[in-house]
Design a protein around this motif. Structure first.
Motif, PDB file in Angstrom:
ATOM      1  N   TYR A 137      -8.240   1.117  17.076  1.00 50.36           N
ATOM      2  CA  TYR A 137      -9.027  -0.071  17.564  1.00 50.36           C
ATOM      3  C   TYR A 137      -8.073  -1.075  17.253  1.00 50.36           C
ATOM      4  CZ  TYR A 137     -12.018  -3.902  18.312  1.00 50.36           C
ATOM      5  OH  TYR A 137     -12.648  -5.303  18.805  1.00 50.36           O
ATOM      6  N   ALA A 138      -7.637  -1.372  15.929  1.00 61.31           N
ATOM      7  CA  ALA A 138      -6.801  -2.597  15.557  1.00 61.31           C
ATOM      8  C   ALA A 138      -5.432  -2.506  16.110  1.00 61.31           C
ATOM      9  CB  ALA A 138      -6.438  -2.497  14.046  1.00 61.31           C
ATOM     10  N   VAL A 139      -5.009  -1.474  16.614  1.00 65.23           N
ATOM     11  CA  VAL A 139      -3.504  -1.265  17.398  1.00 65.23           C
ATOM     12  C   VAL A 139      -3.813  -1.799  18.699  1.00 65.23           C
ATOM     13  CG1 VAL A 139      -1.590   0.161  18.702  1.00 65.23           C
ATOM     14  CG2 VAL A 139      -2.490   0.396  15.949  1.00 65.23           C
ATOM     15  N   ARG A 140      -4.910  -1.451  19.470  1.00 63.97           N
ATOM     16  CA  ARG A 140      -5.167  -1.680  20.655  1.00 63.97           C
ATOM     17  C   ARG A 140      -5.438  -3.220  20.906  1.00 63.97           C
ATOM     18  NH1 ARG A 140      -8.707   2.896  21.682  1.00 63.97           N
ATOM     19  NH2 ARG A 140      -7.675   4.582  23.179  1.00 63.97           N
ATOM     20  N   LYS A 141      -6.152  -3.843  19.856  1.00 61.37           N
ATOM     21  CA  LYS A 141      -6.369  -5.081  19.936  1.00 61.37           C
ATOM     22  C   LYS A 141      -5.147  -6.187  19.869  1.00 61.37           C
ATOM     23  CE  LYS A 141      -9.775  -8.444  17.864  1.00 61.37           C
ATOM     24  NZ  LYS A 141     -10.816  -8.482  16.599  1.00 61.37           N
ATOM     25  N   LYS A 142      -4.304  -5.795  18.910  1.00 60.14           N
ATOM     26  CA  LYS A 142      -3.184  -6.614  19.043  1.00 60.14           C
ATOM     27  C   LYS A 142      -1.965  -6.245  20.022  1.00 60.14           C
ATOM     28  CE  LYS A 142      -0.437  -3.896  15.626  1.00 60.14           C
ATOM     29  NZ  LYS A 142       0.120  -3.890  14.165  1.00 60.14           N
ATOM     30  N   SER A 143      -2.127  -5.461  20.585  1.00 57.87           N
ATOM     31  CA  SER A 143      -1.250  -4.956  21.672  1.00 57.87           C
ATOM     32  C   SER A 143      -1.616  -5.335  23.194  1.00 57.87           C
ATOM     33  CB  SER A 143      -0.832  -3.212  21.741  1.00 57.87           C
ATOM     34  OG  SER A 143      -0.490  -2.952  20.324  1.00 57.87           O
ATOM     35  N   SER A 144      -0.600  -5.893  23.718  1.00 56.85           N
ATOM     36  CA  SER A 144      -1.206  -5.971  25.152  1.00 56.85           C
ATOM     37  C   SER A 144       0.302  -5.531  25.920  1.00 56.85           C
ATOM     38  CB  SER A 144      -1.239  -7.543  25.621  1.00 56.85           C
ATOM     39  OG  SER A 144       0.126  -8.198  25.020  1.00 56.85           O
ATOM     40  N   ILE A 145       0.256  -4.069  26.052  1.00 60.68           N
ATOM     41  CA  ILE A 145       1.290  -3.338  26.604  1.00 60.68           C
ATOM     42  C   ILE A 145       1.119  -2.970  27.768  1.00 60.68           C
ATOM     43  CG2 ILE A 145       2.958  -1.352  26.225  1.00 60.68           C
ATOM     44  CD1 ILE A 145       1.692  -1.056  23.203  1.00 60.68           C
ATOM     45  N   ARG A 146       1.980  -3.438  28.798  1.00 58.03           N
ATOM     46  CA  ARG A 146       2.041  -3.047  30.174  1.00 58.03           C
ATOM     47  C   ARG A 146       2.775  -1.711  30.309  1.00 58.03           C
ATOM     48  NH1 ARG A 146       2.870  -8.968  33.188  1.00 58.03           N
ATOM     49  NH2 ARG A 146       0.980  -9.887  32.278  1.00 58.03           N
ATOM     50  N   ARG A 147       2.308  -1.107  31.435  1.00 61.37           N
ATOM     51  CA  ARG A 147       2.939   0.198  31.749  1.00 61.37           C
ATOM     52  C   ARG A 147       4.400   0.250  31.919  1.00 61.37           C
ATOM     53  NH1 ARG A 147       1.032   4.952  31.992  1.00 61.37           N
ATOM     54  NH2 ARG A 147       2.132   6.728  33.084  1.00 61.37           N
ATOM     55  N   PRO A 148       4.915  -0.736  32.600  1.00 66.49           N
ATOM     56  CA  PRO A 148       6.186  -0.936  32.820  1.00 66.49           C
ATOM     57  C   PRO A 148       7.030  -0.942  31.405  1.00 66.49           C
ATOM     58  CG  PRO A 148       5.534  -2.414  34.417  1.00 66.49           C
ATOM     59  CD  PRO A 148       4.204  -1.880  33.562  1.00 66.49           C
ATOM     60  N   TRP A 149       6.679  -1.944  30.655  1.00 64.85           N
ATOM     61  CA  TRP A 149       7.029  -1.787  29.289  1.00 64.85           C
ATOM     62  C   TRP A 149       7.218  -0.561  28.404  1.00 64.85           C
ATOM     63  CZ3 TRP A 149      10.012  -5.412  27.041  1.00 64.85           C
ATOM     64  CH2 TRP A 149      10.086  -6.586  27.306  1.00 64.85           C
ATOM     65  N   GLU A 188      10.109  -4.672  21.990  1.00 61.02           N
ATOM     66  CA  GLU A 188      10.248  -3.285  22.090  1.00 61.02           C
ATOM     67  C   GLU A 188       9.745  -2.588  20.783  1.00 61.02           C
ATOM     68  OE1 GLU A 188      13.881  -3.805  25.743  1.00 61.02           O
ATOM     69  OE2 GLU A 188      14.300  -3.380  23.516  1.00 61.02           O
ATOM     70  N   SER A 189      10.469  -3.053  19.608  1.00 60.87           N
ATOM     71  CA  SER A 189      10.254  -2.368  18.410  1.00 60.87           C
ATOM     72  C   SER A 189       8.742  -2.325  18.298  1.00 60.87           C
ATOM     73  CB  SER A 189      10.806  -3.051  17.393  1.00 60.87           C
ATOM     74  OG  SER A 189      12.266  -2.948  17.437  1.00 60.87           O
ATOM     75  N   GLN A 190       7.738  -3.426  18.547  1.00 63.46           N
ATOM     76  CA  GLN A 190       6.650  -3.318  18.311  1.00 63.46           C
ATOM     77  C   GLN A 190       5.860  -2.454  19.462  1.00 63.46           C
ATOM     78  OE1 GLN A 190       4.657  -5.222  15.791  1.00 63.46           O
ATOM     79  NE2 GLN A 190       3.130  -3.825  16.532  1.00 63.46           N
ATOM     80  N   ILE A 191       6.404  -2.504  20.426  1.00 65.24           N
ATOM     81  CA  ILE A 191       5.775  -1.558  21.334  1.00 65.24           C
ATOM     82  C   ILE A 191       5.850  -0.003  21.199  1.00 65.24           C
ATOM     83  CG2 ILE A 191       5.887  -0.577  23.903  1.00 65.24           C
ATOM     84  CD1 ILE A 191       6.345  -3.686  24.530  1.00 65.24           C
ATOM     85  N   ILE A 192       7.166   0.166  20.677  1.00 62.58           N
ATOM     86  CA  ILE A 192       7.387   1.592  20.132  1.00 62.58           C
ATOM     87  C   ILE A 192       6.597   2.207  19.086  1.00 62.58           C
ATOM     88  CG2 ILE A 192       9.229   2.961  19.165  1.00 62.58           C
ATOM     89  CD1 ILE A 192      11.140   1.500  20.697  1.00 62.58           C
ATOM     90  N   ARG A 193       6.182   1.221  18.108  1.00 58.16           N
ATOM     91  CA  ARG A 193       5.477   1.507  16.925  1.00 58.16           C
ATOM     92  C   ARG A 193       3.902   1.672  17.557  1.00 58.16           C
ATOM     93  NH1 ARG A 193       8.877  -1.631  14.130  1.00 58.16           N
ATOM     94  NH2 ARG A 193       7.918  -3.827  14.680  1.00 58.16           N
ATOM     95  N   ASP A 194       3.326   0.744  18.510  1.00 60.48           N
ATOM     96  CA  ASP A 194       2.109   0.679  19.156  1.00 60.48           C
ATOM     97  C   ASP A 194       1.799   1.852  19.648  1.00 60.48           C
ATOM     98  OD1 ASP A 194       1.755  -1.402  17.449  1.00 60.48           O
ATOM     99  OD2 ASP A 194       1.613  -2.887  19.300  1.00 60.48           O
ATOM    100  N   ARG A 195       2.631   2.304  20.611  1.00 63.24           N
ATOM    101  CA  ARG A 195       2.276   3.172  21.499  1.00 63.24           C
ATOM    102  C   ARG A 195       2.331   4.617  20.950  1.00 63.24           C
ATOM    103  NH1 ARG A 195       6.853   6.324  22.950  1.00 63.24           N
ATOM    104  NH2 ARG A 195       6.041   6.853  25.233  1.00 63.24           N
TER     105      ARG A 195
END
Length: 395
Positions: free
Chosen positions: A11-23, A217-224
């Motif tokens: 939940y915490a990761v989802r809350k702080k992430s606004s990752i769009r599919r193209p990213w 990108e580094s944040q997205i890689i960790r969050d995904r």
């Protein structure tokens, strides 16, 4: 980590992430483009050094060392993997200077010790960057390093056998020497280019000044990855004896171990002596090693089709079954091929006879500790299959 902790982390990761599919797609592509080639290159070096025995057997090694193939058949994140590369590269290089059977045994044993932890270590490192439903294709791409080495080293060996007698070195010594030095070069490239851990794209060559990825990108890689498996937030994991015992008690894991043991027994026997069998059909040693590369290149295409199908359908079992059925049919054809048939006919059957299992296993491991132990068990099973398989072809 309890189920409540996992849900809270997710939940915490989802809350702080606004990752769009193209990213997400872009980041996954960047990971594949950077990580897979470097890991596959290291696997190329590993397979080249441990698999070159198939090429040297077509040279004069048995005569020069006064041994038979029966005797030969007895051989069965960054700092760690890089250290292994350099260690086995040095051992592989000094194989060129052995003068006796005991020296040969020592170098092959040392080579096995130095290489032992690379595959499970690399697979675990790769799993920290990937989501569960991405593992089949990525594992297959990693194993391309092994397959490409099996094929390409045969071509390299075919050329090196032409140097037999130069500077007082037999052809098999040239194979060990040149391929060992190539491994040391690969070790340098690997150490300089491999990222230290998931989301950290600063290789050693950058001296911390630049990264493969932007901060975003580094944040997205960790969050995904954490959204897919929050247990990976633990980072470095400690594996206890209880973790090993829990893994050993899992029937779904042990079935993979025994599947690998059985499948690799026949496969290793065939691949280790493929150049020798082709040579026995009337081809020269040089041509036999060159022809041995063809079926391996073809198998790369076949494995790609199976891996993409498994990831798209999210069903691994049917594709593993298809691969095994292919082996059973091709081995039966190999067994029944008349010796009186033409050399090209017999070569074609061997080519057809030349595993998604590891990727399948990685998906269904619940914890990082379980995944690490399970991957190590599968690699151990593959090596044990090679020990038994090498006894199929004796002097």
């Amino acid at each position: 980590m309890s189920d409540q902790d996992i849900m809270a982390e997710k939940y915490a990761v989802r809350k702080k992430s606004s990752i769009r599919r193209p990213w997400l797609t872009l980041c996954a592509f960047r990971i594949d483009f950077i990580l897979i080639p470097v890991l596959a290159l290291a696997f190329f070096a590993l397979q080249m050094d441990r698999g070159n025995i198939s090429a040297v057997l077509t040279s004069t090694i048995t005569k020069d060392l006064g041994i038979t193939t029966n005797q030969i058949n007895r051989i069965g994140p960054r700092v760690w993997l890089s250290g292994q590369l350099f260690a086995w590269g040095l051992v592989a290089t000094f194989q060129a200077f052995v003068q006796s059977y005991p020296a040969y045994l020592v170098t092959r044993i040392l080579l096995g010790i130095c290489e032992g932890g690379f595959i499970p270590g690399a697979l675990y490192y790769l799993s920290t960057w990937c989501k569960k439903d991405e593992t089949s294709l990525r594992t297959s791409l990693f194993f391309y390093g092994q397959m490409f080495a099996s094929a390409t080293s045969s071509l390299i060996s075919a050329g090196l056998l032409n140097l037999s007698g130069r500077h007082g070195l037999e052809g098999w010594r040239w194979i060990f020497l040149v391929e060992g030095l190539l491994t040391l070069f690969v070790g340098i490239v690997f150490t300089l280019l491999i990222p230290p851990n998931a989301g950290d794209g600063r290789p050693l060559i950058s001296f911390g000044r630049w990264s493969y990825f932007t901060e975003r990108e580094s944040q997205i890689i960790r969050d995904r990855v954490l959204l897919d498996d929050p247990r990976k937030a633990q980072g470095h994991v400690q594996i206890s004896r209880s973790d090993i015992w829990k893994t050993l008690k899992q029937p779904r894991i042990m079935q993979h171990v025994f599947l690998t043991l059985l499948a690799m027994s026949g496969f290793q026997a065939l691949t280790q002596y493929t150049p020798s069998m082709i040579k026995s059909m009337g081809f020269s040693a040089i041509r036999a090693n060159a022809l041995a590369s063809v079926p391996v290149y073809c198998s790369i295409v076949w494995l790609t089709i199976l891996s993409i199908g498994a990831d798209l359908s999210k069903h691994r079992g049917p594709f593993v079954l298809l691969a095994i059925t292919w082996n059973v049919i091709s081995y039966a054809c190999l067994r029944k091929t008349p010796y009186a048939s033409s050399q090209w006919h017999r070569y074609g059957v061997i080519a057809v006879a030349i595993i998604l299992n590891v990727g399948w296993l990685s998906v269904y491991c619940h914890t990082p500790q379980e995944r690490s132990v399970a991957l190590a068990l599968v690699v151990m099973a593959a090596n044990c299959g090679g020990i038994s398989g090498s006894q199929i072809f004796r002097t």
